[in-house]
Design a protein around this motif. Structure first.
Motif, short mmCIF file in Angstrom:
data_model
loop_
_atom_site.label_atom_id
_atom_site.label_comp_id
_atom_site.label_asym_id
_atom_site.label_seq_id
_atom_site.Cartn_x
_atom_site.Cartn_y
_atom_site.Cartn_z
N GLU A 1 -9.88 -26.40 -33.49
CA GLU A 1 -9.39 -25.66 -34.65
C GLU A 1 -9.52 -24.16 -34.44
O GLU A 1 -8.65 -23.39 -34.85
CB GLU A 1 -10.15 -26.09 -35.90
CG GLU A 1 -9.65 -25.43 -37.17
CD GLU A 1 -10.38 -25.90 -38.41
OE1 GLU A 1 -10.09 -25.38 -39.50
OE2 GLU A 1 -11.26 -26.78 -38.29
N ARG A 2 -10.61 -23.72 -33.79
CA ARG A 2 -10.79 -22.27 -33.63
C ARG A 2 -9.72 -21.67 -32.73
O ARG A 2 -9.36 -20.50 -32.86
CB ARG A 2 -12.18 -21.97 -33.09
CG ARG A 2 -12.46 -22.49 -31.68
CD ARG A 2 -13.79 -21.96 -31.16
NE ARG A 2 -14.08 -22.50 -29.83
CZ ARG A 2 -15.00 -21.99 -29.02
NH1 ARG A 2 -15.71 -20.93 -29.39
NH2 ARG A 2 -15.22 -22.52 -27.83
N ILE A 3 -9.20 -22.46 -31.79
CA ILE A 3 -8.13 -21.99 -30.91
C ILE A 3 -6.77 -22.17 -31.57
O ILE A 3 -5.90 -21.30 -31.49
CB ILE A 3 -8.19 -22.72 -29.55
CG1 ILE A 3 -9.40 -22.21 -28.75
CG2 ILE A 3 -6.90 -22.51 -28.75
CD1 ILE A 3 -9.64 -22.95 -27.47
N ASP A 4 -6.57 -23.30 -32.25
CA ASP A 4 -5.27 -23.59 -32.85
C ASP A 4 -4.93 -22.70 -34.04
O ASP A 4 -3.77 -22.38 -34.27
CB ASP A 4 -5.21 -25.05 -33.30
CG ASP A 4 -5.05 -26.02 -32.14
OD1 ASP A 4 -4.76 -25.56 -31.02
OD2 ASP A 4 -5.23 -27.23 -32.35
N THR A 5 -5.94 -22.30 -34.82
CA THR A 5 -5.69 -21.51 -36.01
C THR A 5 -5.12 -20.15 -35.62
O THR A 5 -5.70 -19.42 -34.81
CB THR A 5 -6.97 -21.32 -36.83
OG1 THR A 5 -7.50 -22.61 -37.16
CG2 THR A 5 -6.68 -20.56 -38.12
N ASP B 1 9.29 -12.89 -31.74
CA ASP B 1 8.91 -14.26 -31.39
C ASP B 1 7.40 -14.39 -31.25
O ASP B 1 6.73 -13.51 -30.68
CB ASP B 1 9.57 -14.69 -30.08
CG ASP B 1 11.04 -15.03 -30.26
OD1 ASP B 1 11.48 -15.19 -31.41
OD2 ASP B 1 11.74 -15.16 -29.24
N LEU B 2 6.88 -15.50 -31.74
CA LEU B 2 5.46 -15.83 -31.66
C LEU B 2 5.29 -17.20 -31.02
O LEU B 2 6.14 -18.08 -31.20
CB LEU B 2 4.83 -15.85 -33.05
CG LEU B 2 4.92 -14.57 -33.87
CD1 LEU B 2 4.42 -14.81 -35.29
CD2 LEU B 2 4.11 -13.46 -33.20
N MET B 3 4.20 -17.36 -30.29
CA MET B 3 3.89 -18.66 -29.70
C MET B 3 3.11 -19.50 -30.72
O MET B 3 1.92 -19.79 -30.56
CB MET B 3 3.11 -18.49 -28.39
CG MET B 3 3.93 -17.92 -27.26
SD MET B 3 5.56 -18.70 -27.06
CE MET B 3 5.12 -20.42 -27.01
N PRO C 1 -2.75 -13.55 -48.66
CA PRO C 1 -3.65 -14.07 -47.62
C PRO C 1 -3.12 -13.78 -46.22
O PRO C 1 -1.92 -13.56 -46.02
CB PRO C 1 -3.65 -15.58 -47.90
CG PRO C 1 -2.29 -15.84 -48.51
CD PRO C 1 -1.97 -14.61 -49.32
N ALA C 2 -4.04 -13.80 -45.26
CA ALA C 2 -3.63 -13.66 -43.86
C ALA C 2 -2.75 -14.84 -43.47
O ALA C 2 -2.95 -15.97 -43.93
CB ALA C 2 -4.86 -13.60 -42.97
N GLN C 3 -1.78 -14.59 -42.62
CA GLN C 3 -0.90 -15.67 -42.18
C GLN C 3 -0.37 -15.39 -40.78
O GLN C 3 -0.57 -14.31 -40.23
CB GLN C 3 0.26 -15.86 -43.15
CG GLN C 3 1.24 -14.70 -43.19
CD GLN C 3 2.38 -14.95 -44.16
OE1 GLN C 3 2.17 -15.30 -45.32
NE2 GLN C 3 3.61 -14.78 -43.70
N ALA C 4 0.30 -16.39 -40.22
CA ALA C 4 0.85 -16.31 -38.86
C ALA C 4 -0.22 -15.77 -37.92
O ALA C 4 -1.34 -16.26 -37.90
CB ALA C 4 2.13 -15.48 -38.82
N ASN C 5 0.11 -14.73 -37.15
CA ASN C 5 -0.86 -14.18 -36.18
C ASN C 5 -1.42 -12.84 -36.66
O ASN C 5 -1.96 -12.09 -35.85
CB ASN C 5 -0.18 -13.99 -34.82
CG ASN C 5 0.85 -12.89 -34.86
OD1 ASN C 5 1.50 -12.67 -35.88
ND2 ASN C 5 1.01 -12.17 -33.76
N LEU C 6 -1.25 -12.52 -37.93
CA LEU C 6 -1.63 -11.24 -38.55
C LEU C 6 -0.62 -10.13 -38.26
O LEU C 6 -0.65 -9.10 -38.91
CB LEU C 6 -3.03 -10.76 -38.14
CG LEU C 6 -4.18 -11.73 -38.33
CD1 LEU C 6 -5.48 -11.08 -37.82
CD2 LEU C 6 -4.32 -12.13 -39.78
#
Length: 510
Positions: free
Chosen positions: A54-58, A195-197, A319-324
């Motif tokens: 989860e810490r990597i996937d989030t 684009d984001l991964m 709230p924070a979202q995506a990759n910030l």
């Protein structure tokens, strides 16, 4: 942990046709592509853990991964241009920095790769590398003349943008910058959701997209928690590596070749520990010289990103979202430039160095200088560890460009688009270039884009030739960001994937 077991050679050592060192962005691609041929046996070695969690996937908690067990925790020497030592984020896990970075996926501009060819890297011009970019991705939102279909990676822009990200795009349009284009197209300029991964709401790295499907193949062995200590040689041929695995020192041999994909810090460090590099440096570190290669660890480059240009908000805005950082702008620092040299990524939360003070609530303009003139080094300390010196801001041109970038960011912050979110103007608004330059020196941060430390070329100082073969050493190639002769003008992850895709063909076809 690892899948399968290494194939024992007749003398009991572990052996494969090809040994790839580093299961990061490039190494995962290489291992997957090479083992598409069932006759090719590959061992892929990774110093870090084999973790999907989860810490990597989030996607918005990536800053918390720095200085943990999945980060190498590198740090520069104190930089004369900034007065600080800077963290150098490098992923230490299967997936490498692709498991810890901010997930931006930007290729660079065509001029980047045409420059590589101009510098003697035949076959690395934009027209030649474009098919490898396309092969790597599935990007149905892009023009098929430039973007890929059906590849392993799924780069996408955010669809439901944060309100502040929407304000940023509106601000850029208000100031007359182009907006809404594909920043991975042939002429990326202006502001857009890049684009984001991120795939199905979680981080996507090459470990998941390329390596995971390949791991069921019997000709691929992945060994995590395997720290390679040095390369092994028979005369001028690299024959394998010595690694520490499960508390045991193990020899792993390569019947065809060894490919280094340990990144722009790890790859030169391993060469230096193995006696390949500048002879004077090796002797000073007490390492016997196997081959004098003066270019190893030289020409080190990185993008600077400025932290701490944070605008105060009275309260948290969504709230924070995506990759910030869902949106960015690519632009020139002055009129008449042939290509972009600045990137202003918008971060919808406060973002700062540990020594900076920023508001509790706010949003940040992260100014990146994408064509650094300063060059640094990776050298070997007497303790066998890397001494990293990017020489940030050594060249005054880098400082000039960043001052120009701050002025653009301040202008964006003062637009009507940001009026609903602006509690007050930033203190730098209306100040002199000298005052902004002082801010720049205290705001520098590594963008995490180390490259160039084993550069490719046809000149005498190059470390590898355009086929990525180590000069003067048979059976050894390098395929990672360290081979870039000049850093690309955007984030380096996509170009590193391309390098690995092309490297797989260079290995397969001789």
């Amino acid at each position: 942990m690892s899948k399968g077991s290494p194939v024992p050679a007749p003398d009991g050592r572990r052996s494969a046709d090809i040994v790839v060192v580093g299961a990061g962005t490039a190494g995962s691609v290489l291992a997957a592509r090479l083992t598409e041929d069932p006759e090719v046996r590959v061992i892929l070695l990774e110093a870090g853990p084999d973790e999907r969690s989860e810490r990597i996937d989030t996607t918005w908690t990536w800053p918390a991964l720095q200085k943990t067990d999945v980060d190498w925790d590198y740090e520069t020497v104190v930089q004369a241009g900034t007065g600080h030592a800077h963290a150098v984020p490098r992923g230490r896990a299967v997936g490498g920095t692709g498991t810890t970075n901010a997930m931006a996926f930007l290729r660079g501009v065509p001029e980047d790769f045409d420059t590589w060819a101009y510098l003697g890297c035949t076959g690395w011009d934009y027209a030649s590398v474009l098919p490898y970019f396309q092969r790597s991705e599935d990007a149905p939102h892009g023009d098929a003349r430039w973007r890929g279909r059906g590849g392993p990676l799924h780069p996408r822009p955010s669809v439901n943008l944060h309100p502040l990200s929407q304000a940023y795009l509106a601000a850029a349009a208000e100031l007359g910058y182009p907006s809404g284009g594909d920043l991975n197209g042939p002429a990326p300029r202006g502001a857009a959701a890049h684009d984001l991964m991120i795939h199905d709401g979680v981080r996507e790295s090459t470990a998941g997209a390329y390596l995971a499907p390949a791991r069921k193949r019997p000709n691929l062995t992945v060994i995590a928690d395997a720290e390679v200590q040095r390369l092994l040689f028979d005369a001028n041929r690299c024959t394998g590596v010595r690694a520490r695995i499960d508390g045991e020192t193990v020899t792993i041999s390569a019947t065809r070749e060894v490919v280094l994909a340990a990144g722009a810090i790890g790859t030169p460090l391993l060469l230096l520990r193995s006696g390949i590099g500048p002879a004077d440096d090796l002797e000073a570190a007490g390492v016997p010289v196997m081959r004098n290669v003066p270019g190893v660890g030289r020409d080190l480059q990185d993008h600077i990103i400025l932290a701490g240009l944070t605008m105060h908000a009275d309260e948290e805005i969504g709230p924070a979202q995506a990759n910030l950082g869902e949106v960015t702008m690519l632009l020139h620092s002055e009129p008449g430039r042939a290509s972009i040299d600045l990137q202003i990524v918008f971060i919808h939360v406060p973002f700062a160095n540990p020594w900076q003070t920023v508001p509790k609530h706010g949003y940040t303009f992260g100014i990146g200088h994408m064509r650094p003139h300063s060059r640094g080094t990776v050298t070997l300390g007497a303790d066998g560890q890397a001494i990293i010196d990017f020489r940030y801001l050594h060249d005054e041109e880098d400082l000039r460009a960043l001052v120009a970038g701050v002025r653009v960011a301040l202008a964006l912050s003062e637009t009507e688009a940001f009026a609903p979110y602006r509690s007050a103007s930033h203190p730098l608004v209306g100040t002199s270039d000298a005052q902004i330059a002082a801010f720049v020196r205290g705001a520098v941060q590594s963008y995490g884009h180390a490259s160039g430390s084993c550069r490719m070329g046809s000149d005498a100082a190059a470390v590898v030739d355009p086929r990525l073969r180590m000069k003067g050493v048979a059976g050894l190639r390098i395929a990672d960001a360290s081979v870039m002769p000049a850093i690309v003008s955007t984030n380096t992850n996509a170009a590193t994937v391309m390098i690995a895709e092309k490297a797989a063909d260079l290995i397969r076809f001789g």
